[in-house]
Design a protein around this motif. Structure first.
Motif, PDB file in Angstrom:
ATOM      1  N   LEU A 167      46.150  37.722  42.671  1.00 20.81           N
ATOM      2  CA  LEU A 167      47.409  37.233  42.104  1.00 20.81           C
ATOM      3  C   LEU A 167      47.859  38.095  40.927  1.00 20.81           C
ATOM      4  CD1 LEU A 167      46.724  33.387  42.228  1.00 20.81           C
ATOM      5  CD2 LEU A 167      48.199  34.716  43.747  1.00 20.81           C
ATOM      6  N   SER A 168      46.901  38.553  40.121  1.00 20.20           N
ATOM      7  CA  SER A 168      47.239  39.425  38.990  1.00 20.20           C
ATOM      8  C   SER A 168      47.815  40.745  39.494  1.00 20.20           C
ATOM      9  CB  SER A 168      45.998  39.683  38.132  1.00 20.20           C
ATOM     10  OG  SER A 168      45.511  38.467  37.586  1.00 20.20           O
ATOM     11  N   ARG A 169      47.246  41.258  40.566  1.00 16.76           N
ATOM     12  CA  ARG A 169      47.768  42.497  41.152  1.00 16.76           C
ATOM     13  C   ARG A 169      49.177  42.314  41.700  1.00 16.76           C
ATOM     14  NH1 ARG A 169      45.688  44.340  46.923  1.00 16.76           N
ATOM     15  NH2 ARG A 169      47.303  42.797  47.425  1.00 16.76           N
ATOM     16  N   GLU A 170      49.428  41.152  42.312  1.00 13.94           N
ATOM     17  CA  GLU A 170      50.762  40.899  42.838  1.00 13.94           C
ATOM     18  C   GLU A 170      51.790  40.837  41.711  1.00 13.94           C
ATOM     19  OE1 GLU A 170      51.444  40.470  46.505  1.00 13.94           O
ATOM     20  OE2 GLU A 170      49.707  41.711  45.985  1.00 13.94           O
ATOM     21  N   ASP A 171      51.384  40.309  40.572  1.00 16.71           N
ATOM     22  CA  ASP A 171      52.277  40.221  39.413  1.00 16.71           C
ATOM     23  C   ASP A 171      52.420  41.562  38.712  1.00 16.71           C
ATOM     24  OD1 ASP A 171      53.857  38.624  37.505  1.00 16.71           O
ATOM     25  OD2 ASP A 171      52.231  39.128  36.112  1.00 16.71           O
ATOM     26  N   ASP A 172      51.310  42.331  38.655  1.00 12.04           N
ATOM     27  CA  ASP A 172      51.305  43.631  37.981  1.00 12.04           C
ATOM     28  C   ASP A 172      50.580  44.630  38.883  1.00 12.04           C
ATOM     29  OD1 ASP A 172      51.070  45.846  36.401  1.00 12.04           O
ATOM     30  OD2 ASP A 172      49.815  44.894  34.864  1.00 12.04           O
ATOM     31  N   PRO A 173      51.313  45.493  39.605  1.00 11.43           N
ATOM     32  CA  PRO A 173      50.689  46.416  40.560  1.00 11.43           C
ATOM     33  C   PRO A 173      49.638  47.340  39.945  1.00 11.43           C
ATOM     34  CG  PRO A 173      53.054  46.326  40.902  1.00 11.43           C
ATOM     35  CD  PRO A 173      52.780  45.581  39.633  1.00 11.43           C
ATOM     36  N   SER A 174      49.638  47.492  38.628  1.00 12.90           N
ATOM     37  CA  SER A 174      48.648  48.360  37.988  1.00 12.90           C
ATOM     38  C   SER A 174      47.325  47.651  37.720  1.00 12.90           C
ATOM     39  CB  SER A 174      49.210  48.904  36.667  1.00 12.90           C
ATOM     40  OG  SER A 174      49.398  47.856  35.725  1.00 12.90           O
ATOM     41  N   TYR A 175      47.282  46.349  37.971  1.00 13.43           N
ATOM     42  CA  TYR A 175      46.053  45.596  37.700  1.00 13.43           C
ATOM     43  C   TYR A 175      44.964  46.052  38.676  1.00 13.43           C
ATOM     44  CZ  TYR A 175      42.953  41.711  36.633  1.00 13.43           C
ATOM     45  OH  TYR A 175      41.874  40.952  36.236  1.00 13.43           O
ATOM     46  N   PRO A 176      43.727  46.332  38.175  1.00 12.33           N
ATOM     47  CA  PRO A 176      42.650  46.851  39.037  1.00 12.33           C
ATOM     48  C   PRO A 176      42.034  45.764  39.918  1.00 12.33           C
ATOM     49  CG  PRO A 176      41.867  46.603  36.784  1.00 12.33           C
ATOM     50  CD  PRO A 176      43.336  46.290  36.745  1.00 12.33           C
ATOM     51  N   ALA A 177      42.554  45.639  41.109  1.00 16.25           N
ATOM     52  CA  ALA A 177      42.033  44.682  42.093  1.00 16.25           C
ATOM     53  C   ALA A 177      41.715  45.432  43.381  1.00 16.25           C
ATOM     54  CB  ALA A 177      43.051  43.581  42.364  1.00 16.25           C
ATOM     55  N   PHE A 178      40.872  44.835  44.213  1.00 13.29           N
ATOM     56  CA  PHE A 178      40.560  45.451  45.503  1.00 13.29           C
ATOM     57  C   PHE A 178      41.839  45.635  46.321  1.00 13.29           C
ATOM     58  CE2 PHE A 178      36.379  43.413  44.612  1.00 13.29           C
ATOM     59  CZ  PHE A 178      35.601  44.559  44.672  1.00 13.29           C
ATOM     60  N   GLN A 179      41.924  46.749  47.027  1.00 11.16           N
ATOM     61  CA  GLN A 179      43.044  46.970  47.926  1.00 11.16           C
ATOM     62  C   GLN A 179      43.085  45.871  48.980  1.00 11.16           C
ATOM     63  OE1 GLN A 179      45.588  48.998  48.348  1.00 11.16           O
ATOM     64  NE2 GLN A 179      46.109  48.616  50.501  1.00 11.16           N
ATOM     65  N   SER A 180      41.896  45.538  49.497  1.00 13.84           N
ATOM     66  CA  SER A 180      41.789  44.496  50.522  1.00 13.84           C
ATOM     67  C   SER A 180      40.389  43.923  50.466  1.00 13.84           C
ATOM     68  CB  SER A 180      42.069  45.084  51.911  1.00 13.84           C
ATOM     69  OG  SER A 180      41.946  44.106  52.926  1.00 13.84           O
ATOM     70  N   VAL A 181      40.269  42.646  50.804  1.00 17.76           N
ATOM     71  CA  VAL A 181      38.967  41.995  50.930  1.00 17.76           C
ATOM     72  C   VAL A 181      38.909  41.364  52.317  1.00 17.76           C
ATOM     73  CG1 VAL A 181      37.423  40.188  50.087  1.00 17.76           C
ATOM     74  CG2 VAL A 181      38.773  41.532  48.464  1.00 17.76           C
TER      75      VAL A 181
END
Length: 520
Positions: free
Chosen positions: A167-181
């Motif tokens: 959800l953080s990545r969706e709000d901020d594309p620069s947030y370091p989250a997995f590309q996919s799980v």
């Protein structure tokens, strides 16, 4: 030389396999889109093999961490600290094996977690963010056998952290989250949560409600099976009719990957012949094997969950039509474990192999020992020169029914006639023939039983007499079914409660077909 494989991972260079490239391509597109999703399929449904192929396809563009929760023990899920240490450790082990490359900063952070006395999930995800932030390529997390985390709150907390990062990545594309799980297992996450928090609010508010729908069909069509058999034929030149054999296997298995491979394996390794008789013999061997892990798992579920057993009995033995409901918990479990599927708007047993297995299972629990014993004693009357005399079987059943139960004057529950006939039939064909109940024609008033014996096929319609008009409709339906199988002779067993009936066997011409009808 390649071979058929039914144990563990299938490898293209070593094993004959169905081409799953189109399925993997669809999964690749979901990863490219940044989806988080679950591959929930029944046991031995090709999940691990498919994930292996997916990881190979992704390797050029992504850093793929492929983990297997079978590597973790029960103690590793005991609490947050144990899980964080173990998760960090298996990531380090994966790097040591050369399967991923961890940036030095992330490696040091994970090593610290693996050695810490009381690490937390917060610390674990801090290390994961360092890995994602410093990786040269987007990072994809693939976890197989998530069922190993069954009933563990710490795993649900782990999922909640993944959800927060998504959800953080969706709000901020620069947030370091997995590309996919990608999570793979039999049990879906909502069922895991339901077991821990049974209240309705918790069941709805799953920590994995971010997951994209995974609607990739992982079953094998007749065309899929034909492609695999064509590879085999190119190596062995058996002369088989590839399309016909593939259809036969697909008809029996419903495309269930393990069952497809096992039948092919039996035909190949036992030298049964790549034709109808060979497949029929392979089915017989498969159903007679008391050491099939998949079957043991399925039967174990029925013993542990009486509601599943009752629902399947109603479908198979009573011919009850059950409307599909996505909110019916029992139906969800039947589909999740692989017992059932949805065709049209009805819940049906997934394939003929399972249906015959379950029918045998239910028959073994039924009364009717006298009927079974009579068939065993008289078996020699029904088989002559290796050929089954179905007319004699029907006449024998009528006489046995009269001897055991007396005249048919009182209406019995619909199931009794069906179950008693199958109890009578099974010891007659046992060891040489197979039978199955045709799902497409079964309902609460009629059942078509298809019998294969020594290369011959027989279609027997079982029905309760409802009057001349219904009988004529049944004859017409049976004629159409005979056309489907290319047969000229069919059989009908009618349970008639009319006091003016004429019991016995009669020959009924139905167009260009002959129907032998036995009336009880």
């Amino acid at each position: 030389m390649r071979r058929f494989n039914t144990t563990g991972l299938c490898v293209p260079r070593k094993h004959y396999m169905v081409d799953i490239s189109d399925r993997v391509a669809r999964m690749r597109s979901m990863v490219d889109a940044g989806d988080y999703f679950c591959v929930n399929r029944a046991r031995q449904y090709g999940k691990t093999t498919t994930l292996s192929a997916l990881k190979r396809v992704l390797a050029g563009d992504y850093s793929v961490a492929g983990l297997d929760f079978q590597a973790l023990s029960h103690a590793d899920f005991a609490d947050e600290a144990a899980f964080a240490r173990s998760f960090a450790s298996i990531l380090l082990d994966t790097e040591e094996l050369g399967q991923i490359e961890l940036p030095s900063e992330a490696e040091r952070a994970l090593e610290g977690l693996a050695e810490a006395s009381a690490p937390t999930l917060t610390g674990l995800f801090r290390a994961l963010r360092r890995w994602i932030r410093t990786s040269k390529r987007p990072v994809v997390l693939v976890i197989d056998e998530v069922d190993s985390a069954n009933n563990n709150q710490v795993f649900l907390d782990f999922l909640a952290q993944l959800r927060l990062a998504y959800l953080s990545r969706e709000d901020d594309p620069s947030y370091p989250a997995f590309q996919s799980v990608v999570l793979a297992g039999v049990t879906d996450v909502k069922h895991l949560k339901a077991k821990i928090r049974p209240d309705e609010a918790s069941k709805v508010n799953s920590p994995w409600n971010i997951a994209a729908d995974f609607d990739v069909d992982m079953s094998f069509s007749a065309t899929d099976v034909a492609g695999m058999l064509a590879d085999y034929e190119a190596d062995h030149a058996t002369g088989m009719d590839v399309a016909a054999v593939a259809k036969e296997i697909a008809d029996w298995t419903g495309g269930y990957p393990f069952l497809v491979s096992r039948l092919c394996q039996l035909v190949d390794e036992r030298g049964l012949g790549w034709d109808h008789a060979g497949v029929d013999a392979a089915v017989r061997l498969l159903l007679a094997d008391d050491d099939v892990a998949l079957f043991e798992s399925l039967m174990g579920q029925l013993e542990n969950r009486p509601e599943l057993k009752d629902r399947l009995r109603r479908v198979i033995m009573l011919g009850e039509e059950i409307d599909y409901s996505p909110y019916d918990e029992t139906q969800k479990l039947l589909r999740m474990y692989g017992f059932a599927t949805v065709r049209g708007s009805k819940l049906t047993v997934a394939n003929r192999v399972f249906e015959t297995l379950l029918c045998d299972y239910f028959l073994a629990e039924e009364r009717g020992g006298e009927v079974r014993d009579a068939a065993i004693v008289r078996r020699s009357r029904f088989v002559s020169d290796g050929r089954l005399d179905m007319r004699a079987v029907l006449e024998g059943f009528r006489r046995t029914y009269g001897e055991v139960f007396g005249p048919l004057v009182d209406r019995f529950p619909e199931k009794d006639g069906r179950e008693l006939f199958l109890l009578y039939l099974k010891p007659i064909i046992n060891g040489t023939g197979n039978y199955y109940i045709e799902a497409q024609t079964r309902d609460q008033t009629r059942t078509d039983v298809v019998v294969d014996y020594a290369g011959e096929r027989f279609v027997v319609e079982l029905k309760v007499w409802r009057g001349p008009r219904y009988n004529e409709e049944g004859e017409a339906q049976l004629r159409g079914y005979l056309d489907h199988f290319g047969l000229d002779v069919g059989y009908m067993l009618s349970f008639n409660f009319n006091k003016r009936k004429e019991p016995g066997l009669r020959r009924v011409p139905v167009g260009d077909k002959i129907l032998w009808e036995e009336t009880i």
